[in-house]
Scaffold this active site. Structure first.
Site: not given
Length: 332
Positions: A140, A268, A296
């Site tokens: 991320s 996502d 995600h």
């Protein structure tokens, strides 16, 4: 090299993919020791490792960069550590400044384009372990930081391989994406975590005077507002748009010269599909692994009752492929 991701039966929804691992494996199960590194600007970085690191050319060191408000205790970090240790990699996790429950010393903290800290730490590790190949995996926010660093460094990078997972490579687009629909729930949760971290930091009166008002709820309504009030001014950006432009890794992907795997899912809830690059937008050193589903940092396969974590097989397999198979094989 990789098997295409297929979601677990019963976990096809992007939100189930995103949150399942958090509740299925909620507690840390790998203990680590922490070493603090004094940074050149008078702050400190925490490096967590389950074993004493050694200079061993046959056992590459994988440095892990967590996501926003993550830590070594995050389930996705714990799972990757377990998988890497099984394959005899060395592994260490860098906490971005102020993460892990311990406030950092300076008003600044960390942000999505903060490539200087991991670059500096990689240099420290390379000096301490000159014969050991260093690889980096970022999730991320940590994935965007990693890709930005690789693009900036080009052929001068000291990293031999990299993997970026669920990276928000275009911060303009992703700030809009997470401010829509059910994605707002993740935004609210993360901003709540950031607010608690800042309140802990502001418990020191001197620090509170150097920070924007952490009790102003209007500063935490969405990421764009938060980045306008906190991130941009504290980290030397002219504005939130200047921050998003300078910190986005997507324009730098053509400059990467290190073997790199980018893993993203179209569904996502944090990352806008337009932020995911095409093969034309990356260098020949970059392999794209883009699936329709996965959420995600999810990518849970198998079944609801017997889930498997696809990332924990795919990431080590890619790293092994770069060094020629088993990690107990020298690069040269």
């Amino acid at each position: 090299m990789t098997e295409k991701f297929s979601p677990a039966a019963g976990l096809g929804n992007c939100h189930l993919q995103t949150v399942f691992g958090r509740f299925h494996r909620p507690s840390p199960w790998i203990g680590t020791d922490c070493r603090w590194y004094e940074t050149p600007d008078g702050d400190c970085l925490a490096l967590h490792a389950p074993h004493l690191l050694e200079d061993d050319p046959s056992s590459p060191l994988v440095l892990v960069l967590h996501g926003l408000e993550g830590s070594v205790a995050s389930p996705y970090v714990q799972g990757l550590m377990a998988s890497l240790l099984e394959r005899q990699f060395q592994v260490a996790v860098m906490h971005f400044r102020g993460c892990g429950g311990i406030p950092n010393r300076l008003p600044r903290a960390y942000h999505s384009g903060d490539s200087e800290d991991p670059r500096w730490l990689v240099d420290q590790l390379q000096e301490a372990f000159p014969s050991t190949p260093i690889m980096v995996v970022g999730y991320s926010l940590g994935g965007n930081v990693l890709l930005k660093m690789l693009g900036e460094d080009g052929a001068c990078s000291r990293i031999v391989a990299a993997v970026a997972v669920s990276s928000p490579m275009d911060l303009h687009a992703c700030s809009r994406r997470i401010n829509t629909g059910l994605s707002k729930l993740y935004q609210r949760h993360l901003l709540g975590c950031l607010r608690m971290t800042l309140r802990q930091k502001a418990a020191d009166p001197g620090m509170a005077a150097a920070l924007p008002n952490v009790d102003d709820g209007a500063s935490f309504v969405n990421f764009r507002r938060f980045d306008h009030v906190f991130t941009a001014p504290l980290h030397g950006f002219r504005s939130v748009d200047d921050y998003y432009t300078q910190a986005s890794s997507k324009p730098l992907l053509r400059d990467i010269r290190v073997p790199t795997l980018i893993i993203n899912a179209i569904d996502d809830p944090f990352v806008c599909p337009s932020a995911i690059p095409s093969q034309r937008e990356v260098s020949s050193a970059v392999r794209l692994e883009v699936s329709e589903r996965g959420g995600h940092v999810g990518f849970v396969s198998g079944s609801l009752w017997q889930p498997t974590y696809w990332l924990e097989e795919t990431i080590p397999r890619f790293l092994c492929s770069v060094i020629g198979g088993n990690p107990r094989v020298r690069l040269r």
